[in-house]
Design an enzyme around this catalytic site. Structure first.
Site, PDB file in Angstrom:
ATOM      1  CE  LYS A  32       0.033   3.495   4.761  1.00 45.56           C
ATOM      2  NZ  LYS A  32      -0.003   3.724   6.184  1.00 45.56           N
TER       3      LYS A  32
ATOM      4  CG  ASN B 141      -1.705   1.254   1.414  1.00 45.99           C
ATOM      5  OD1 ASN B 141      -1.820   2.046   0.493  1.00 45.99           O
ATOM      6  ND2 ASN B 141      -2.259   1.458   2.608  1.00 45.99           N
TER       7      ASN B 141
ATOM      8  CD  GLU C  32      -3.598  -2.332   7.378  1.00 51.07           C
ATOM      9  OE1 GLU C  32      -2.485  -2.538   6.911  1.00 51.07           O
ATOM     10  OE2 GLU C  32      -4.279  -1.342   7.108  1.00 51.07           O
TER      11      GLU C  32
ATOM     12  N   GLY D 235       2.370   2.471  10.737  1.00 51.55           N
ATOM     13  CA  GLY D 235       3.293   3.587  10.543  1.00 51.55           C
ATOM     14  C   GLY D 235       3.984   4.034  11.811  1.00 51.55           C
TER      15      GLY D 235
ATOM     16  CB  SER E 245       5.204  -1.539  11.910  1.00 49.78           C
ATOM     17  OG  SER E 245       4.759  -0.209  12.108  1.00 49.78           O
TER      18      SER E 245
ATOM     19  CG  HIS F  42      -5.856   2.110   5.153  1.00 50.55           C
ATOM     20  ND1 HIS F  42      -5.406   3.055   6.045  1.00 50.55           N
ATOM     21  CD2 HIS F  42      -4.843   1.221   4.996  1.00 50.55           C
ATOM     22  CE1 HIS F  42      -4.165   2.755   6.397  1.00 50.55           C
ATOM     23  NE2 HIS F  42      -3.797   1.642   5.774  1.00 50.55           N
TER      24      HIS F  42
ATOM     25  CD  GLU G 189      -3.003   5.710   6.675  1.00 50.08           C
ATOM     26  OE1 GLU G 189      -3.001   5.750   5.440  1.00 50.08           O
ATOM     27  OE2 GLU G 189      -2.077   5.218   7.347  1.00 50.08           O
TER      28      GLU G 189
HETATM   29  C1  PEP Z   1      -0.887   0.259   6.099  1.00 53.70           C
HETATM   30  O1  PEP Z   1      -1.179   1.425   6.254  1.00 53.70           O
HETATM   31  O2  PEP Z   1      -1.621  -0.462   5.397  1.00 53.70           O
HETATM   32  C2  PEP Z   1       0.317  -0.242   6.753  1.00 53.70           C
HETATM   33  C3  PEP Z   1       0.364  -1.490   7.099  1.00 53.70           C
HETATM   34  O3  PEP Z   1       1.323   0.673   6.979  1.00 53.70           O
HETATM   35  P1  PEP Z   1       2.768   0.385   7.657  1.00 53.70           P
HETATM   36  O4  PEP Z   1       3.284  -0.908   7.100  1.00 53.70           O
HETATM   37  O5  PEP Z   1       3.611   1.560   7.239  1.00 53.70           O
HETATM   38  O6  PEP Z   1       2.544   0.315   9.133  1.00 53.70           O
END
Ligand code: PEP
Length: 241
Positions: A10, A8, A160, A166, A203, A91, A93
């Site tokens: 983003k 992803n 998630e 992040g 992460s 997601h 976000e």
């Molecule tokens: C995401 O936003 O889908 C995600 C997993 O981000 P990150 O790997 O940067 O934590």
């Protein structure tokens, strides 16, 4: 079960930068499914570059209507026309910054499936919800509402935990597995199908991917930050192969 690794990107990478990153993603090992989700403005160019490669393309969002006066939104057939297979829906976000609700997620899932897009439905609890022991209740509500009136099992769930996205904080494999197991049970009950992918996201990186992917109900990863660095993303893919 073949693992599924999804990047992803983003709101990162211009179309030119995206093309460069795609070109660095050659040599995908066999035995693993891989998809990348660049920003909308890079999808067409990436689609051209990915023709004939094993990497599938996904979008990061889609609207819940077919067409019309919805300034700034993207319809499902605008995605399928480019050969896009997956679409991330709900997601965290989008839920927190753009106020997307479980009900909107459900509408998007149904319309995406009608257009043969495979939704990657994101669910996850906040730190506050985890600290108040509400994790499983929140996950159950998010999954159940997202799947209301959905009879087509051609979809993916991504767990998630918001506190791990992040932040560099990863859920331990045990914490992630506990939630994945609950999602697996919900999916089995709803679809009578045990083959739906349940990805972990938050992460995930080369140093923790193997342990997470070794858990029985974690069948892949949704990767944010580490998918922007070709070597890191390729290393995670190798660990999943
Ligand atoms: C995401 O936003 O889908 C995600 C997993 O981000 P990150 O790997 O940067 O934590």
């Amino acid at each position: 079960m073949t693992k599924l690794i999804v990047g992803n990107w983003k709101m990162n990478k211009t179309s030119t930068e995206a093309a460069q990153l795609v070109q660095e993603l050659s040599k995908i090992p066999s035995g693993v499914s891989v998809a990348i989700c660049p920003p909308f403005t890079a999808l067409d160019r990436c689609a051209q570059l990915l023709k004939g490669t094993p990497i599938a393309l996904g979008a990061q969002n889609v609207y819940c209507q077919e067409k019309g006066a919805f300034t700034g939104e993207i319809a499902p057939d605008m995605l399928t026309d480019l050969g896009i297979r997956y679409v991330i829906i709900g997601h965290s976000e989008r839920r927190s910054l753009f106020f997307e609700t479980d009900e909107l997620v459900n509408q998007k899932v149904k319309l995406a499936q009608q257009h043969q897009l495979i939704p990657i439905i994101c669910v996850g609890e906040s730190l506050e919800e985890r600290e108040q022991n509400q994790t499983l209740m929140v996950i159950e509500r998010q999954v159940t509402t997202a799947l209301k009136d959905v009879t087509n099992a051609n979809l993916v769930i991504a767990y998630e935990p918001i506190w791990a996205i992040g932040t560099g904080k990863t859920a331990t494999p045990e914490i992630a597995q506990e939630v994945h197991h609950v999602i697996r049970q919900l999916l089995s009950k709803h679809f009578n199908d045990n083959t739906i992918h349940i990805l972990y996201g938050g992460s995930m990186k080369p140093s923790n991917a193997a342990a997470l992917l070794a858990q029985p109900d974690i069948t892949g990863g949704l990767i944010g930050g580490a998918s922007l660095v070709a070597d890191d993303f390729l290393e995670i893919i190798r660990q999943a192969a």
